[in-house]
Motif scaffolding. Structure first.
Motif, PDB file in Angstrom:
ATOM      1  N   VAL A 178       0.831  -1.211   0.000  1.00 29.29           N
ATOM      2  CA  VAL A 178       0.000   0.000   0.000  1.00 29.29           C
ATOM      3  C   VAL A 178       0.866   1.263   0.000  1.00 29.29           C
ATOM      4  O   VAL A 178       0.548   2.250  -0.659  1.00 29.29           O
ATOM      5  N   ARG A 179       1.994   1.231   0.715  1.00 31.59           N
ATOM      6  CA  ARG A 179       2.812   2.447   0.755  1.00 31.59           C
ATOM      7  C   ARG A 179       3.437   2.788  -0.600  1.00 31.59           C
ATOM      8  O   ARG A 179       3.936   3.885  -0.801  1.00 31.59           O
ATOM      9  N   LEU A 180       3.379   1.830  -1.550  1.00 33.21           N
ATOM     10  CA  LEU A 180       3.908   2.099  -2.891  1.00 33.21           C
ATOM     11  C   LEU A 180       2.851   2.693  -3.827  1.00 33.21           C
ATOM     12  O   LEU A 180       3.171   3.119  -4.938  1.00 33.21           O
ATOM     13  N   ILE A 181       1.601   2.713  -3.408  1.00 27.72           N
ATOM     14  CA  ILE A 181       0.548   3.310  -4.238  1.00 27.72           C
ATOM     15  C   ILE A 181       0.772   4.826  -4.254  1.00 27.72           C
ATOM     16  O   ILE A 181       0.934   5.435  -3.187  1.00 27.72           O
ATOM     17  N   PRO A 182       0.813   5.431  -5.440  1.00 25.28           N
ATOM     18  CA  PRO A 182       1.106   6.867  -5.504  1.00 25.28           C
ATOM     19  C   PRO A 182       0.188   7.678  -4.600  1.00 25.28           C
ATOM     20  O   PRO A 182      -1.020   7.462  -4.571  1.00 25.28           O
ATOM     21  N   GLY A 183       0.786   8.593  -3.838  1.00 25.22           N
ATOM     22  CA  GLY A 183       0.022   9.485  -2.959  1.00 25.22           C
ATOM     23  C   GLY A 183      -0.143   8.965  -1.546  1.00 25.22           C
ATOM     24  O   GLY A 183      -0.496   9.721  -0.649  1.00 25.22           O
ATOM     25  N   VAL A 184       0.105   7.676  -1.317  1.00 28.16           N
ATOM     26  CA  VAL A 184      -0.114   7.118   0.031  1.00 28.16           C
ATOM     27  C   VAL A 184       0.947   7.636   1.009  1.00 28.16           C
ATOM     28  O   VAL A 184       0.638   8.024   2.127  1.00 28.16           O
ATOM     29  N   VAL A 185       2.204   7.633   0.570  1.00 25.13           N
ATOM     30  CA  VAL A 185       3.264   8.203   1.399  1.00 25.13           C
ATOM     31  C   VAL A 185       3.480   9.620   0.893  1.00 25.13           C
ATOM     32  O   VAL A 185       3.662   9.837  -0.311  1.00 25.13           O
ATOM     33  N   GLY A 186       3.444  10.591   1.814  1.00 25.59           N
ATOM     34  CA  GLY A 186       3.502  12.005   1.445  1.00 25.59           C
ATOM     35  C   GLY A 186       4.639  12.325   0.488  1.00 25.59           C
ATOM     36  O   GLY A 186       4.437  12.938  -0.549  1.00 25.59           O
ATOM     37  N   CYS A 187       5.843  11.872   0.809  1.00 31.49           N
ATOM     38  CA  CYS A 187       7.021  12.257   0.040  1.00 31.49           C
ATOM     39  C   CYS A 187       7.416  11.115  -0.905  1.00 31.49           C
ATOM     40  O   CYS A 187       7.930  10.096  -0.470  1.00 31.49           O
ATOM     41  N   ALA A 188       7.141  11.305  -2.203  1.00 32.42           N
ATOM     42  CA  ALA A 188       7.407  10.229  -3.177  1.00 32.42           C
ATOM     43  C   ALA A 188       8.880   9.852  -3.188  1.00 32.42           C
ATOM     44  O   ALA A 188       9.233   8.690  -3.354  1.00 32.42           O
ATOM     45  N   ASP A 189       9.782  10.844  -2.971  1.00 29.34           N
ATOM     46  CA  ASP A 189      11.220  10.555  -2.988  1.00 29.34           C
ATOM     47  C   ASP A 189      11.593   9.542  -1.927  1.00 29.34           C
ATOM     48  O   ASP A 189      12.483   8.730  -2.105  1.00 29.34           O
ATOM     49  N   SER A 190      10.902   9.610  -0.767  1.00 31.57           N
ATOM     50  CA  SER A 190      11.307   8.711   0.308  1.00 31.57           C
ATOM     51  C   SER A 190      11.007   7.262  -0.091  1.00 31.57           C
ATOM     52  O   SER A 190      11.681   6.352   0.323  1.00 31.57           O
ATOM     53  N   VAL A 191      10.000   7.052  -0.935  1.00 33.98           N
ATOM     54  CA  VAL A 191       9.710   5.692  -1.400  1.00 33.98           C
ATOM     55  C   VAL A 191      10.796   5.231  -2.366  1.00 33.98           C
ATOM     56  O   VAL A 191      11.278   4.104  -2.313  1.00 33.98           O
ATOM     57  N   VAL A 192      11.233   6.153  -3.247  1.00 34.64           N
ATOM     58  CA  VAL A 192      12.260   5.790  -4.231  1.00 34.64           C
ATOM     59  C   VAL A 192      13.588   5.496  -3.532  1.00 34.64           C
ATOM     60  O   VAL A 192      14.320   4.591  -3.918  1.00 34.64           O
ATOM     61  N   GLN A 193      13.887   6.264  -2.471  1.00 32.87           N
ATOM     62  CA  GLN A 193      15.202   6.123  -1.829  1.00 32.87           C
ATOM     63  C   GLN A 193      15.250   5.063  -0.738  1.00 32.87           C
ATOM     64  O   GLN A 193      16.269   4.881  -0.100  1.00 32.87           O
ATOM     65  N   ASP A 194      14.138   4.366  -0.538  1.00 33.91           N
ATOM     66  CA  ASP A 194      14.098   3.383   0.538  1.00 33.91           C
ATOM     67  C   ASP A 194      15.141   2.302   0.436  1.00 33.91           C
ATOM     68  O   ASP A 194      15.630   2.009  -0.641  1.00 33.91           O
ATOM     69  N   SER A 195      15.336   1.628   1.585  1.00 36.88           N
ATOM     70  CA  SER A 195      16.094   0.381   1.563  1.00 36.88           C
ATOM     71  C   SER A 195      15.463  -0.542   0.538  1.00 36.88           C
ATOM     72  O   SER A 195      14.245  -0.545   0.365  1.00 36.88           O
ATOM     73  N   PHE A 196      16.282  -1.319  -0.143  1.00 33.99           N
ATOM     74  CA  PHE A 196      15.900  -2.370  -1.085  1.00 33.99           C
ATOM     75  C   PHE A 196      15.521  -1.869  -2.467  1.00 33.99           C
ATOM     76  O   PHE A 196      15.447  -2.648  -3.394  1.00 33.99           O
ATOM     77  N   SER A 197      15.244  -0.546  -2.630  1.00 32.46           N
ATOM     78  CA  SER A 197      14.698  -0.147  -3.923  1.00 32.46           C
ATOM     79  C   SER A 197      15.731  -0.373  -5.032  1.00 32.46           C
ATOM     80  O   SER A 197      15.354  -0.565  -6.157  1.00 32.46           O
ATOM     81  N   GLU A 198      17.021  -0.355  -4.700  1.00 34.88           N
ATOM     82  CA  GLU A 198      18.031  -0.708  -5.715  1.00 34.88           C
ATOM     83  C   GLU A 198      18.854  -1.892  -5.226  1.00 34.88           C
ATOM     84  O   GLU A 198      20.038  -1.997  -5.521  1.00 34.88           O
ATOM     85  N   ASN A 199      18.227  -2.729  -4.430  1.00 40.82           N
ATOM     86  CA  ASN A 199      18.937  -3.831  -3.783  1.00 40.82           C
ATOM     87  C   ASN A 199      20.075  -3.339  -2.899  1.00 40.82           C
ATOM     88  O   ASN A 199      21.082  -4.017  -2.721  1.00 40.82           O
ATOM     89  N   LEU A 200      19.906  -2.133  -2.369  1.00 39.83           N
ATOM     90  CA  LEU A 200      20.842  -1.591  -1.375  1.00 39.83           C
ATOM     91  C   LEU A 200      20.030  -1.157  -0.164  1.00 39.83           C
ATOM     92  O   LEU A 200      18.891  -0.692  -0.313  1.00 39.83           O
ATOM     93  N   LEU A 201      20.610  -1.268   1.024  1.00 38.95           N
ATOM     94  CA  LEU A 201      19.946  -0.743   2.219  1.00 38.95           C
ATOM     95  C   LEU A 201      20.035   0.784   2.214  1.00 38.95           C
ATOM     96  O   LEU A 201      20.846   1.366   1.487  1.00 38.95           O
TER      97      LEU A 201
END
Ligand code: ADE
Length: 244
Positions: free
Chosen positions: A151-174
């Motif tokens: 659910v947190r990946l659905i656009p608009g659910v998490v206020g700051c879209a960048d924080s979803v992109v920069q999360d742990s695992f998004s590029e297989n990096l913590l």
């Protein structure tokens, strides 16, 4: 997104679905949860949902009839993912969350006791996931974990879209470490680079910290991470340093 959760314990979800980001996601109509009690679909007077395993052995197994009837009553559009929680399944990861976040409708089926009659897994479920190499009391916590990650990946659910992109695992990096005010707390200072205002250098520092954290805590991820030649060389040097 519509998420149907089929469970013997719908009350398990009442607190978590009414808190924080999952609550806001429902209020903004980005997601709608519907809980279904498997027991409501058993047709004997005791509302039996489980039975002893054929062949003997400990524990009880969820019966197929109530689950088939419940899922058939949902009249799901073809292609709707029906996700079983089970310790006997592949591990759920960020990539799975990203793929499932694209679906308009998901169904979770929470396993319980010794498990679910295998005909349910084979005939009704399109996916099965474990959330880790340990056994939970039931599939409810696993459903909650997966639904939250999706659910947190659905656009608009998490206020700051960048924080979803920069999360742990998004590029297989913590993720890198984070700090906030005060710059000095007791004797501990924030890394100076973060106070420099030099955004290019800060980005470099953060990326290096991501690589180092992944090497330290989750080296298994590195094989799938896209590393620059300089990062690969840094890791090679670290490995040599740590080899006796
Ligand atoms: N049910 C019991 N243990 C589980 C696990 N580790 N993952 C998913 N479902 C489960």
């Amino acid at each position: 997104m519509q998420i149907d959760i089929c469970t013997l314990f719908p009350d398990f979800f009442s607190g978590p679905l009414q808190s924080s980001i999952l609550k806001r996601a429902q209020e903004s109509e980005r997601v709608q949860f519907q809980l279904h009690n498997i027991r409501d679909w058993s047709n004997d007077k005791h509302h039996t949902a489980d039975d002893r395993p054929f062949g003997g052995g400990p524990g009880m197994v969820l019966k197929p009839e109530p689950i088939f009837e419940m899922l058939e009553s949902l009249a799901l559009p073809a292609g709707t993912p029906v996700i079983l929680t089970s310790p006997r399944a592949p591990l759920f990861g960020q990539r799975d969350a990203e793929i499932l976040a694209q679906a308009p409708h998901l169904v979770f089926l929470c396993g319980h006791y010794e498990g679910i009659d295998e005909r349910v897994c084979e005939q009704l479920c399109t996916h099965a996931y474990s959330i880790g190499s340990y056994v939970l009391t039931g599939g409810e916590p696993a459903t909650l974990v997966m639904a939250d990650a999706i659910v947190r990946l659905i656009p608009g659910v998490v206020g700051c879209a960048d924080s979803v992109v920069q999360d742990s695992f998004s590029e297989n990096l913590l993720d890198c470490p984070h700090y906030t005010r005060p710059a000095k707390f007791r004797d501990w200072e924030v890394p100076e680079i973060l106070l420099s205002g030099n955004h290019a250098e800060i980005a470099k520092w953060r990326r290096k910290e991501q690589v180092l954290a992944t090497y330290k805590y989750r080296p298994d991820l590195l094989a799938q991470a896209m590393l620059t030649p300089a990062e690969t060389a840094l890791l090679q040097a670290l490995k040599e340093e740590n080899t006796p």
